[in-house]
Design an enzyme around this catalytic site. Structure first.
Site, PDB file in Angstrom:
ATOM      1  CE  LYS A 165       4.950   0.074  -2.698  1.00 31.17           C
ATOM      2  NZ  LYS A 165       5.709   1.135  -3.381  1.00 31.17           N
ATOM      3  CG  ASP A 209      -2.631   2.012  -2.455  1.00 26.36           C
ATOM      4  OD1 ASP A 209      -3.168   2.228  -1.361  1.00 26.36           O
ATOM      5  OD2 ASP A 209      -1.427   2.211  -2.677  1.00 26.36           O
ATOM      6  CE  LYS A 250       4.514   8.660  -4.084  1.00 27.96           C
ATOM      7  NZ  LYS A 250       3.831   7.377  -4.330  1.00 27.96           N
ATOM      8  CE  LYS A 299      -3.491   2.355   2.835  1.00 26.46           C
ATOM      9  NZ  LYS A 299      -2.714   3.627   2.833  1.00 26.46           N
TER      10      LYS A 299
END
Length: 259
Positions: A14, A126, A40, A9
């Site tokens: 991560k 996600d 990102k 998530k």
């Protein structure tokens, strides 16, 4: 070449986990490539000491046909850093962006040129659809691990990813290696994640303790493997590497040794 996809998530730690794994593996004498699969494009910041690298998609938009050294950058310990990137904010599909980036890397023969021992994909977990599911497929990855904490939404995402791998394992998808517990000091956190592992018929392959060393090294824009190599959390990452490679060997996916 061993290919490992690590999901989790957003905000679960991560990228920090993947970067420390890359650094730990590279310091064993292995050639490592880390590919960030998040619009990102911030997966490799710690390995690049805070320098943002141009993503594959940004480079394609700017130059049309990029050269390999336009999109692959050497970071700490020689880790080969790649960011897939994403569409211009507000336009396009982030998942489709990952697909386009993977196609470009194949066209440039990135794996053939650099011949990495291990490729680590850092994938936003996600959603598990479109391009975000690409690293689950057998032609791209051998094994999948999921980073989670004891928080409800992190475990929910982990369950979704594990279920997707199980559902499609007959379609030559990667094998599921287990859960990585990145602790947030939630009440009964170990028990909660161990229970989730049992429900998913898997195991917790490693635990990363909550540590101020991680925050301090992030402020210095480096991994703890580089910035605090004697710390307990650096040892935890090294132990996690050993456990992951043992899992790979147990599943018959090959062995990785230093050169």
């Amino acid at each position: 070449m061993l290919r490992i996809a690590i999901y989790g998530k957003g905000g679960i730690g991560k990228s920090t986990t993947v970067s420390n794994l890359s650094a730990a593996l590279a310091q064993r004498g292995l050639t490592i490539m880390q590919i960030g699969c998040d619009p990102k494009a911030d997966s490799t910041l710690l390995l690049m000491h805070g320098q943002r690298i141009d993503s594959v998609l940004d480079t394609m938009r700017a130059h049309g046909d990029p050269a390999l050294d336009d999109v692959v950058h050497k970071g700490h310990a020689g880790v080969l850093c790649v960011e897939a990137g994403g569409p211009t904010p507000g336009t396009g599909c982030a998942g489709r962006g990952i697909i386009t980036a993977f196609e470009q890397l194949d066209e440039l023969n990135a794996y053939g040129v650099y011949r990495p021992d291990v490729v680590l994909y850092d994938v936003l977990g996600d959603v598990v659809c479109g391009g975000f599911s690409l690293p689950l497929r057998g032609e791209h990855s051998d094994i999948v691990f999921v980073v989670t904490s004891g928080e409800m939404m992190a475990m929910y995402a982990a369950s979704n990813i594990a279920s997707a791998v199980e559902r499609f394992k007959t379609r030559d998808y990667a094998q599921f290696g287990g859960l990585i517990l990145n602790k947030r000091n939630v009440e009964n956190e170990d028990e909660l994640v161990e229970q989730l592992a049992r429900e998913l018929n898997t195991e917790v392959v490693g635990t990363i303790p909550r540590s101020s060393d991680i925050h301090e090294c992030e402020q210095r824009q480096c991994t703890v493997i580089e910035g605090a190599p004697d710390s307990a959390v650096a040892h935890a990452y090294e132990t996690l590497v050993d456990a992951m490679l043992a899992k790979v060997a147990a599943l018959g996916l090959g062995e990785v040794g230093s050169r």
